[in-house]
Motif scaffolding. Structure first.
Motif, mmCIF file in Angstrom:
data_model
loop_
_atom_site.group_PDB
_atom_site.id
_atom_site.type_symbol
_atom_site.label_atom_id
_atom_site.label_comp_id
_atom_site.label_asym_id
_atom_site.label_seq_id
_atom_site.Cartn_x
_atom_site.Cartn_y
_atom_site.Cartn_z
ATOM 1 N N ASP A 233 0.796 -1.291 -0.002
ATOM 2 C CA ASP A 233 0.073 0.007 0.175
ATOM 3 C C ASP A 233 0.815 1.295 -0.125
ATOM 4 N N LEU A 234 0.512 2.279 -0.662
ATOM 5 C CA LEU A 234 1.141 3.549 -0.774
ATOM 6 C C LEU A 234 0.194 4.610 -0.480
ATOM 7 N N ILE A 235 0.439 5.443 0.845
ATOM 8 C CA ILE A 235 -0.460 6.479 0.983
ATOM 9 C C ILE A 235 0.236 7.748 0.547
ATOM 10 N N ALA A 236 -0.798 8.441 -0.481
ATOM 11 C CA ALA A 236 -0.241 9.559 -1.136
ATOM 12 C C ALA A 236 -0.951 10.794 -0.746
ATOM 13 N N ASN A 237 -0.441 11.713 -0.454
ATOM 14 C CA ASN A 237 -0.963 12.900 -0.125
ATOM 15 C C ASN A 237 -1.353 13.896 -1.077
ATOM 16 N N VAL A 238 -2.537 14.395 -1.431
ATOM 17 C CA VAL A 238 -3.154 15.135 -2.490
ATOM 18 C C VAL A 238 -3.794 16.447 -2.093
ATOM 19 N N CYS A 247 -1.232 11.121 -8.947
ATOM 20 C CA CYS A 247 -1.837 9.880 -8.544
ATOM 21 C C CYS A 247 -2.469 9.242 -9.383
ATOM 22 N N ASP A 248 -3.434 9.811 -10.418
ATOM 23 C CA ASP A 248 -3.842 9.055 -11.451
ATOM 24 C C ASP A 248 -2.837 8.151 -12.065
ATOM 25 N N TRP A 249 -1.737 9.024 -12.478
ATOM 26 C CA TRP A 249 -0.578 8.218 -13.334
ATOM 27 C C TRP A 249 0.095 7.034 -12.382
ATOM 28 N N GLU A 255 -0.853 -0.309 -10.808
ATOM 29 C CA GLU A 255 -2.366 -1.367 -10.746
ATOM 30 C C GLU A 255 -1.844 -2.930 -10.621
ATOM 31 N N GLY A 256 -2.380 -3.381 -9.798
ATOM 32 C CA GLY A 256 -2.039 -5.030 -9.800
ATOM 33 C C GLY A 256 -0.823 -5.178 -8.857
#
Length: 395
Positions: A233-238, A247-249, A255-256
């Motif tokens: 898991d990656l927590i990304a601050n937006v 983050c879309d990229w 993915e997967g």
């Protein structure tokens, strides 16, 4: 060893430590101000009203005051160079080299980027900026397992910073690592989502960003230090549209392999707000921030540090540009699940971690508030022994 780093706590075996050579000034322009807007004194801001425009309102005058500059107001002449006193530069270099020796004494292989040989300016079709040394390495690179991901920068002066890391990355590539570069932004004035910064009265609303023939609208801009790596898991601050596009990229690219969880904790970097010390335990700046974490993380134990003492920091002159909050010393580096490196100037945090049975390794970093980063920012952990894509949230 091969590149392998999925988390923030597995035993550290190899790390890249930044270089402060020739770090003599900050270039104060739009991207710099947006990044540090919470801490920039208004009278030290450049954009957009602090230099005279020409009579047609087309941008700043040239140095002779005879008309608009040919760089559209985005070259080094249109920004302000905030000089850094040589004493601070010398002491920073001394502290960084001391950190290198300390890491090596713990049998950690320390890689270094190429130093900035001479102060210079980089120019793109849209703007120019003075180059800063590769000090805060974590910002422009994200390591996910066996992959190097160069992220799209948030500050113009750091646009080509990862090129200083090319020898290190190339060697990991030869050993089998994947090496990916996210799309690079044009970074015109129109590229930036200003909404987060202009919510605060400290930044003057920018109703008329200077146009450029290279305008493309909002673009992806994102730093690796906006992420918390937790195995699978990656927590990304937006906080902005720029972050969201990045983050879309990341979601599509990973993915997967890795799940990306978006949070809105702070304006940008989260590594002075929340850090994972080991599975099930977080270091979190405040209970308010803890409530904004994804629900599975809110079930982890949390350490809330005491408020930092103002006396922990040097006293600076009015013309010294202070770039960080007093919470910068939460920017710690885990050596393993039981050992944490902490700035020796922050005894309150050291005692708190020792009460939780951590072995604390002190290091010296005096001028972290002037150079915009702590030890976690300075380092890029490339090999953590036993690190893998474990499911720490739902497993």
């Amino acid at each position: 060893m091969k590149l392998n780093s999925f988390d923030e706590w597995s035993p550290l075996r190899e790390v890249v430590l930044g270089s402060a050579v020739n770090y003599t000034s900050h270039e104060v322009e739009l991207s710099f101000e947006l990044f540090f807007h919470d801490h920039m004194p208004f009278d030290q801001m450049y954009y957009p009203r602090h230099v005279p425009r020409d009579d047609a309102g087309q941008g700043p005058r040239d140095d002779a005051g005879q008309g608009p500059r040919d760089d559209g107001g985005q070259g080094p002449g249109a920004s302000g160079a905030s000089k850094i006193k040589q004493q601070y530069v010398d002491e920073l270099n001394e502290d960084v080299e001391g950190i290198a020796e300390l890491l090596a004494s713990m049998s950690i292989v320390v890689h270094r980027p190429l130093p900035l040989a001479d102060p210079c300016t980089v120019r793109t079709p849209a703007w120019s900026a003075a180059v800063v040394p590769p000090l805060n390495l974590r910002d422009n690179t994200l390591i996910i397992g066996d992959e190097i991901i160069e992220t799209p920068p948030l500050i113009r002066a750091r646009y080509f910073e990862t090129q200083f890391l090319t020898p290190v990355f190339a060697e990991y590539f030869r050993r089998g690592a994947r090496w990916t570069v996210m799309p690079r932004p044009m970074m015109t004035d129109m590229s930036f989502d200003l909404s987060y910064a202009t919510r605060e009265p400290v930044v003057e609303p920018i109703a008329d960003p200077w146009p450029s023939p290279y305008d493309t609208g909002h673009e992806m801009m994102f730093d690796g230090a906006q992420c918390l790596r937790l195995g699978r898991d990656l927590i990304a601050n937006v906080a902005t549209a720029n972050h969201a596009l990045a983050c879309d990229w990341l979601e599509r690219h990973l993915e997967g392999r890795v799940r990306v969880h978006r949070v809105g904790l702070v304006d940008s970097h989260i590594d002075s707000a929340v850090l994972a010390l080991r599975p099930g335990l977080l270091l979190v700046r405040s209970p308010d921030l803890a409530g904004k974490l994804p629900e599975p993380l809110r079930r982890w134990d949390m350490i809330f540090p005491p408020e930092p003492d103002e006396n922990n920091f040097p006293a600076y002159d009015a013309d010294d540009l202070v770039l960080t909050t007093r919470y910068i010393d939460l920017n710690v580096l885990s050596i393993d699940p039981e050992t944490v490196m902490v700035n020796s100037a922050c005894p309150e945090l050291m005692r708190t971690l020792e009460k939780h049975r951590f072995t604390v390794v002190p290091f010296r970093h005096r001028h972290r508030r002037l150079f915009g980063g702590g030890l976690h920012c300075f380092t890029l952990d490339t090999v953590r022994e036993g690190s893998g894509p474990e499911d720490y949230l739902y497993g």
